[in-house]
Write an enzyme that holds these catalytic residues in place. Sequence first.
Site: not given
Ligand code: 3EB
Length: 343
Positions: A147, A206, A219, A319
């Site tokens: 990932y 992050y 989001r 998810e």
């Molecule tokens: C998160 O909240 C969960 O890498 O495109 C959620 C939605 C998540 C999209 C992406 C990753 C992605 O971090 C992971």
Amino acid sequence: MVQGCEKLHANQLTASRAPEVSYQSSPTLAGNVLADFRFSSNPSPQEDARVFEVALATLAGDAHEIWTVEGEVVSGHEGDLRWSRGGGWLFCALEADERIQGGPEGAARHAYATLARFLRQQPECHVQRLWNYLGGINRGEGDDERYKHFCHGRAEGMGDWLASGFPAATAIGHHAGEHLLQVYLLAGSSPGRRVENPRQVSAWEYPRQYGRTSPSFSRATLLCTGDALAISGTASVIGHATAHEGLVLAQLDETLRNLDALLASGSMPAGFDGHSPLKVYVRHRDHAALIHDSLAKRLPGVPLLLLHGDICRADLLLEIDGWRYGQSSTAVPTVVEQYSPQV
Ligand code: 3EB
């Protein structure tokens, strides 16, 4: 910087309404269908550019996800790309082979660079929503997890394409062979509005522990038509940390709290209804019934599609992504909501 699109042709529509997303058991491919998704652990490319087999097995729910738009849809292929357009919207999909492109990183770089080149020349060049499915998403340790390689290649392939604001996205692991990367998107003729979750750190911020390249997504996106919120893959993450490790129902609760917070942040009506389809990605098949029953009780009447997929963090068990229709009460773009730890 917002990339310039091709000029709208005189006969080209500007979107006036969001695509309508629904789950159906045996739809007809009418002229107003922009995309018809099927779900299969053994996907194959389909002749009709609007039909796309996602490399995930269905655990519960109808077999197709259908997007319809106002007006006639035209579609075609260009190189490895397939596209369809209608009602001011563009659907575009690409499959990349890691064996040719150089692993998850090379495949993501290739996919995003190819999509960027194509989209720049389209009147509907503003990406509102992206989905990514790759194999073996959690294989590899630390920075070597697949990932994380994908995230790096995605960011490089994007370049400055989406630098004015990442769209909403989903990234999920499939079980159909590690070499296959599937990416598809929805774009429109004007920019959507990025929506963040005040309970969560923005993914592009992050901390280093989650990889050398932060994930490039927001989001949610309030579509340019203002009448639907496209919700990213949402999980049991508070701040930047995974909450409730190993506890599937507690993760489900936390995910629903995050979804509620997102609806509020996007100024959408609270709650989900019969017109707000949700896709639930479930890591362990054995959890499907529990998750489905709990959701059916808590969100009665909401269309659900459960899919067997791995979440991009090994400690996440589920998810949820989807759509919330309804007029947003803020027509004018606002500042991105900031995460504050006391929420
Ligand atoms: C998160 O909240 C969960 O890498 O495109 C959620 C939605 C998540 C999209 C992406 C990753 C992605 O971090 C992971």
